[in-house]
Design an enzyme around this catalytic site. Structure first.
Site, PDB file in Angstrom:
ATOM      1  N   ARG A   6     -40.905  26.589 -73.492  1.00  0.00           N
ATOM      2  CA  ARG A   6     -42.268  26.613 -72.959  1.00  0.00           C
ATOM      3  C   ARG A   6     -42.709  28.067 -72.805  1.00  0.00           C
ATOM      4  NH1 ARG A   6     -43.883  21.656 -70.289  1.00  0.00           N
ATOM      5  NH2 ARG A   6     -43.596  20.083 -71.892  1.00  0.00           N
ATOM      6  N   GLN A  34     -46.583  27.308 -77.918  1.00  0.00           N
ATOM      7  CA  GLN A  34     -47.404  26.201 -77.427  1.00  0.00           C
ATOM      8  C   GLN A  34     -47.875  25.293 -78.551  1.00  0.00           C
ATOM      9  OE1 GLN A  34     -50.549  27.987 -75.143  1.00  0.00           O
ATOM     10  NE2 GLN A  34     -49.335  28.101 -73.275  1.00  0.00           N
ATOM     11  N   ASP A  76     -45.188  22.625 -79.639  1.00  0.00           N
ATOM     12  CA  ASP A  76     -44.565  21.831 -78.577  1.00  0.00           C
ATOM     13  C   ASP A  76     -44.913  20.347 -78.715  1.00  0.00           C
ATOM     14  OD1 ASP A  76     -43.572  20.774 -76.259  1.00  0.00           O
ATOM     15  OD2 ASP A  76     -44.595  22.148 -74.914  1.00  0.00           O
ATOM     16  N   SER A 112     -45.674  18.368 -75.304  1.00  0.00           N
ATOM     17  CA  SER A 112     -47.013  18.512 -74.744  1.00  0.00           C
ATOM     18  C   SER A 112     -48.043  17.707 -75.532  1.00  0.00           C
ATOM     19  CB  SER A 112     -47.418  19.988 -74.722  1.00  0.00           C
ATOM     20  OG  SER A 112     -46.645  20.705 -73.785  1.00  0.00           O
ATOM     21  N   TYR A 131     -41.012  22.933 -65.915  1.00  0.00           N
ATOM     22  CA  TYR A 131     -40.679  21.551 -65.604  1.00  0.00           C
ATOM     23  C   TYR A 131     -40.358  21.408 -64.124  1.00  0.00           C
ATOM     24  CZ  TYR A 131     -40.126  20.784 -70.640  1.00  0.00           C
ATOM     25  OH  TYR A 131     -40.337  20.687 -71.994  1.00  0.00           O
TER      26      TYR A 131
END
Length: 373
Positions: A121, A126, A129, A132, A229
């Site tokens: 992360r 991004q 990912d 996500s 997280y």
């Protein structure tokens, strides 16, 4: 550089790991792409669309022959990878903790398996990912699933026959899925509240028009683990959280739970006793049901009723929006591989930070520290 795209075989899996859009982009990088026949049908991408984008289609054996990189949504059965050459990359969501035996078999086949759910992360990753992108759609779909089971309207309605009260929605776990659930429920006109163990999420809840419900009387707890997280909480926090939730949940019409801790079973957020306090006709959607469930009594793949409350436990919620979830997943994979594409070598060359984070097998061995500890 040949890239193979496989048809998914897992139960309730309708997604595909490439789309005609990403096929064109790979071909622009001078790669060739072979797609297993009917791989995209369940996601509304037929073989003709892949062919028009420049891919070849064929049987699994044909697409795997001489493949350098294999793309999949979920880790394929190792027995189905016969003929894949040593050192080929397998890029997919591999579920390494819960399916460790399969990881060992990838190693024995000599594959370099890259687990996309281990993507760090960090800002530059991004766009790569998968957790996500898929969680975002899962949070949206969870609200629609709740609305489908709820026998009342979501928004307040003022009519000549009287007023219909707005539904009260409580979201537990304010990660990507939770934030999208808050936003979607608000768009549908519900009164929304939300909670999380991470105090930093209060502002996010407020920004979406929700009401934060947080434990305030247990000092020194932030709930923030590595990579953004949530982390495991103390017994004192759990007791305070249970008391707070019990008081709040009895007043709610719909509850959506999204809490997960990487590498562990999903934390239990709602007990059967708490379910019993909700009024008949209420709905709970457990997005963590496949990891053990946040809700006592939830069942994978089923909608069960306890104490007059429906508990929704659909499998693989992102796959229930297969066209969009495939498009986002495929872009995640393309963004990952293209970011490291070496034009001179004609293939991706991973750096240490991201390469070591996602690589689980190499040279016939399991190499990821989280699987060796």
């Amino acid at each position: 550089m040949k890239i193979a795209v496989l048809k998914e075989a897992a139960i309730a899996e309708r997604r595909v790991a490439a789309t005609p859009e990403t096929v064109k982009k790979f071909i622009n990088l001078k790669a060739s792409v072979a797609v297993e026949s009917s791989a995209g049908l369940a996601a509304s991408y037929d073989d003709a669309a892949f062919s028009a984008a420049g891919a070849t289609t064929g049987t699994r054996a044909e697409v795997l022959a001489d493949a350098d990189i294999v793309l999949a949504v979920q880790g394929p059965d190792p027995d189905s990878l016969a003929g894949l050459k040593q050192g080929a990359w397998l890029v997919a969501g591999l579920n390494p903790f819960d399916d460790r035996g399969r990881i060992d078999r990838y190693a024995s086949l000599g594959l370099e398996a890259l687990a996309m759910e281990f993507m760090p992360r960090i800002t530059r990753a991004q766009s790569m990912d998968i957790l996500s992108s898929q969680s975002n759609l899962a949070g949206y779909k969870a609200v629609l699933d709740a609305a489908a089971e709820y026998d009342r309207a979501f928004p307040m309605m003022m009519t000549a026959a009287g007023t219909v009260s707005a539904a009260k929605v409580f979201v537990m776990g304010v990660g990507v899925a939770g934030l999208q659930a808050i936003a979607t429920a608000r768009r549908l006109g519900a009164q929304v509240s939300a909670t999380d163990v991470r105090s930093a999420t209060k502002e996010q809840i407020l920004s979406l028009g929700g009401k934060p419900i947080f434990v305030e009387n247990v000092a020194g707890i932030e709930g923030e683990g590595s990579g953004g997280y949530a982390t495991e909480m103390s017994d004192a926090y759990k007791a305070a959280q249970a008391e707070l939730v019990s008081a709040h949940i009895a007043k709610q019409d719909i509850v959506i739970t999204t809490a997960l801790i990487p590498g562990r079973a999903a934390p239990r957020l709602i007990s059967d006793t708490q379910v019993a306090t909700m009024r008949p006709g209420s709905v709970i959607v457990d997005l963590a049901v496949e990891q053990g469930g946040n809700v006592e009594g939830s069942v994978v793949g089923e909608i069960v009723e306890r104490h007059g409350v429906k508990i929704v436990g659909h499998r693989n919620v992102p796959s229930r929006l297969a066209a969009d979830s495939s498009a986002l997943f495929a872009r995640n994979l393309f963004n990952f591989l293209s970011a490291f594409w070496d034009k001179e070598a004609g293939r991706p060359v991973l750096d240490e930070e991201i390469g070591n984070a996602v690589r689980v097998t190499q040279g016939g061995k399991v190499v990821h520290e989280r699987l060796l500890s």
